[in-house]
Design a protein around this motif. Structure first.
Motif, mmCIF file in Angstrom:
data_model
loop_
_atom_site.group_PDB
_atom_site.id
_atom_site.type_symbol
_atom_site.label_atom_id
_atom_site.label_comp_id
_atom_site.label_asym_id
_atom_site.label_seq_id
_atom_site.Cartn_x
_atom_site.Cartn_y
_atom_site.Cartn_z
ATOM 1 N N ILE A 103 0.818 -1.201 0.000
ATOM 2 C CA ILE A 103 0.000 0.000 0.000
ATOM 3 C C ILE A 103 0.854 1.253 0.000
ATOM 4 N N GLY A 104 0.208 2.375 -0.312
ATOM 5 C CA GLY A 104 0.844 3.659 -0.111
ATOM 6 C C GLY A 104 1.033 3.891 1.372
ATOM 7 N N THR A 105 2.141 4.476 1.754
ATOM 8 C CA THR A 105 2.454 4.609 3.171
ATOM 9 C C THR A 105 1.506 5.552 3.901
ATOM 10 N N ASP A 106 1.127 6.647 3.269
ATOM 11 C CA ASP A 106 0.335 7.658 3.975
ATOM 12 C C ASP A 106 -0.985 7.148 4.540
ATOM 13 N N MET A 122 7.728 -4.461 5.682
ATOM 14 C CA MET A 122 8.801 -4.089 4.768
ATOM 15 C C MET A 122 8.263 -3.022 3.827
ATOM 16 N N GLY A 123 9.140 -2.380 3.049
ATOM 17 C CA GLY A 123 8.636 -1.338 2.172
ATOM 18 C C GLY A 123 9.663 -0.820 1.200
ATOM 19 N N GLU A 124 9.317 0.290 0.590
ATOM 20 C CA GLU A 124 10.219 1.034 -0.285
ATOM 21 C C GLU A 124 10.283 2.468 0.231
ATOM 22 N N ASN A 125 11.484 2.963 0.388
ATOM 23 C CA ASN A 125 11.650 4.284 0.971
ATOM 24 C C ASN A 125 11.385 5.419 -0.020
ATOM 25 N N LYS A 126 11.733 5.216 -1.294
ATOM 26 C CA LYS A 126 11.767 6.331 -2.247
ATOM 27 C C LYS A 126 10.614 6.291 -3.238
ATOM 28 N N TYR A 231 7.485 5.977 0.889
ATOM 29 C CA TYR A 231 6.637 5.757 -0.270
ATOM 30 C C TYR A 231 5.631 4.624 -0.111
ATOM 31 N N ALA A 232 6.121 3.402 0.104
ATOM 32 C CA ALA A 232 5.247 2.229 0.038
ATOM 33 C C ALA A 232 5.606 1.244 1.142
ATOM 34 N N MET A 233 4.613 0.434 1.508
ATOM 35 C CA MET A 233 4.833 -0.481 2.619
ATOM 36 C C MET A 233 3.982 -1.740 2.457
ATOM 37 N N HIS A 234 4.577 -2.874 2.826
ATOM 38 C CA HIS A 234 3.824 -4.115 2.953
ATOM 39 C C HIS A 234 3.294 -4.192 4.379
ATOM 40 N N VAL A 235 1.992 -4.419 4.492
ATOM 41 C CA VAL A 235 1.367 -4.502 5.807
ATOM 42 C C VAL A 235 0.658 -5.838 5.946
ATOM 43 N N ASN A 306 17.792 -4.332 2.516
ATOM 44 C CA ASN A 306 17.324 -3.766 3.782
ATOM 45 C C ASN A 306 15.806 -3.838 3.765
ATOM 46 N N ASN A 307 15.168 -3.557 4.896
ATOM 47 C CA ASN A 307 13.726 -3.743 4.987
ATOM 48 C C ASN A 307 12.904 -2.606 4.399
ATOM 49 N N GLY A 308 13.561 -1.550 3.924
ATOM 50 C CA GLY A 308 12.835 -0.460 3.290
ATOM 51 C C GLY A 308 11.946 0.330 4.233
ATOM 52 N N LEU A 309 12.276 0.310 5.519
ATOM 53 C CA LEU A 309 11.483 1.026 6.520
ATOM 54 C C LEU A 309 12.368 2.016 7.277
ATOM 55 N N ASP A 310 13.024 2.873 6.531
ATOM 56 C CA ASP A 310 13.931 3.849 7.114
ATOM 57 C C ASP A 310 13.150 4.808 8.026
ATOM 58 N N THR A 311 13.570 4.909 9.274
ATOM 59 C CA THR A 311 12.820 5.710 10.235
ATOM 60 C C THR A 311 12.872 7.201 9.924
#
Length: 353
Positions: A103-106, A122-126, A231-235, A306-311
């Motif tokens: 999904i979209g992170t927002d 997990m996700g994508e940062n950019k 940007y995006a995240m697996h939930v 990496n897990n793509g979840l940069d804080t």
């Protein structure tokens, strides 16, 4: 100055942005069961992605995992479910209609403090937003002053992106100094026809424009160079994670390994032929699909090391939502994540060698 083939990071997360889901799973090398037997050990889970089919490029790793045997390799039992939007996936995951998705992170960041029974794994940062032009007189952001630039209506996604880019360049120009034009969803067509010379676009749209014109397109700025927003995240539904954790871990491992497979040049042609030939993405011309795929690989869209979840990205996004009054107060993003899923999955991938 960067030519359009030089792809910088791009970021801005808005709730209207659609994303895609990915899926994967894993088993350690110490397991002695066959892949077929391993699949029977876990209950099937449904993993969703946005954009439908043919759809966005962000869901490509899920289909690569399915097509090239990574679900089987890790013994994942996964049903892929295309859905319309990230918001739909949040709702379906919350109710248990699906186990989880991409999904979209927002939307997740807005819903999480309200008590969603969901965690990010997990996700994508950019993000891949850029502003491009073929107007040789435009060499920097301030040169857009008084010029027409394709976006959307004020307040919509591309308008917000353009505003963030123009003001983020720090050259004394704001969105009010630019003549924004809404091409009514015909972003590529407006550029190809010559109606507009400048536009906020995604990387795949840039590739389409390059393939349909003989003009030199220059990337003036990329949003991720200016703002680090997630940007995006697996939930996943928390109850599903508790009851069927092994399958979620295997799914994640398959995604990690499939993304590594995608980054190996030896697999490029086979992946492009599959994506363009079976309706996974919108570009059915292999040459164009290959150009788009190259751009996303160079951009580093898909995380696998990496897990793509940069804080930093997540905190910036949360604070941006506070400023936009979408949520009342900032919070620690670690409270809505379970990064141990990715850690366990990555160990399975490393065990496979």
């Amino acid at each position: 100055m960067k030519k359009s083939k030089i792809f910088s990071g791009i970021a801005l997360v808005t709730a209207s942005l659609l994303l895609v889901a990915c899926s994967g799973s894993g088993t350690s090398s110490s397991e002695t069961t066959t892949s077929e037997q391993a699949v029977t050990e876990v209950s099937q889970i449904t993993w969703a992605h946005a954009c439908g089919l043919p759809g966005c490029w962000y869901h490509v790793p899920m289909y690569v995992a399915q097509k090239f045997g990574f679900f089987e390799k890790y013994g994942a039992n996964v049903k892929i479910q295309p859905m319309k939007s990230g918001g739909d996936i949040v709702q379906a995951t919350q109710t248990g209609e699906v186990a989880g998705g991409h999904i979209g992170t927002d939307p997740f960041l807005v819903g999480a403090p309200k008590g969603l029974n969901i965690v990010g794994i997990m996700g994508e940062n950019k993000q891949d937003w850029i502003v491009i032009t073929r107007d040789a007189s435009i060499q920097k952001c301030s040169d857009f002053k008084g010029k027409k630039v394709g976006a959307q209506a004020p307040g919509d996604a591309r308008w917000l992106v353009l505003s963030a880019i123009i003001e983020g360049c720090g050259e004394g120009v704001t969105i009010d100094d630019v003549s924004t034009v809404d091409p009514n969803n015909d972003y590529v067509g407006a550029l190809v026809s010559g109606v507009l010379d400048s536009m906020v676009v995604h990387l795949d749209e840039l590739a389409q424009v390059q393939s349909l014109t003989k003009d030199t397109w220059t990337t003036i700025a990329a949003l991720s160079d200016l703002q680090k927003k997630h940007y995006a995240m697996h939930v996943v539904n928390k109850d599903v994670l508790a009851s069927n954790r092994e399958n979620v871990v295997r799914l994640t491992a398959a995604l990690i390994d499939a993304t590594k497979f995608m980054n190996d040049p030896a697999n490029f042609d086979a992946i492009v032929a599959y994506l363009s030939g079976e309706g996974i993405i919108k570009q059915d011309d292999p040459a164009l699909a290959g150009a788009v795929f190259t751009q996303f690989l160079e951009f580093g869209q898909w995380e696998f090391d990496n897990n793509g979840l940069d804080t930093t990205y997540l905190t910036n996004s949360i604070n941006g939502l506070v400023a936009a009054k979408a949520i009342d107060a900032s919070y620690d993003p670690s409270t809505i994540l379970d990064t141990t899923v990715w850690d366990e999955a990555n160990e399975k991938v490393k065990a496979q060698g």
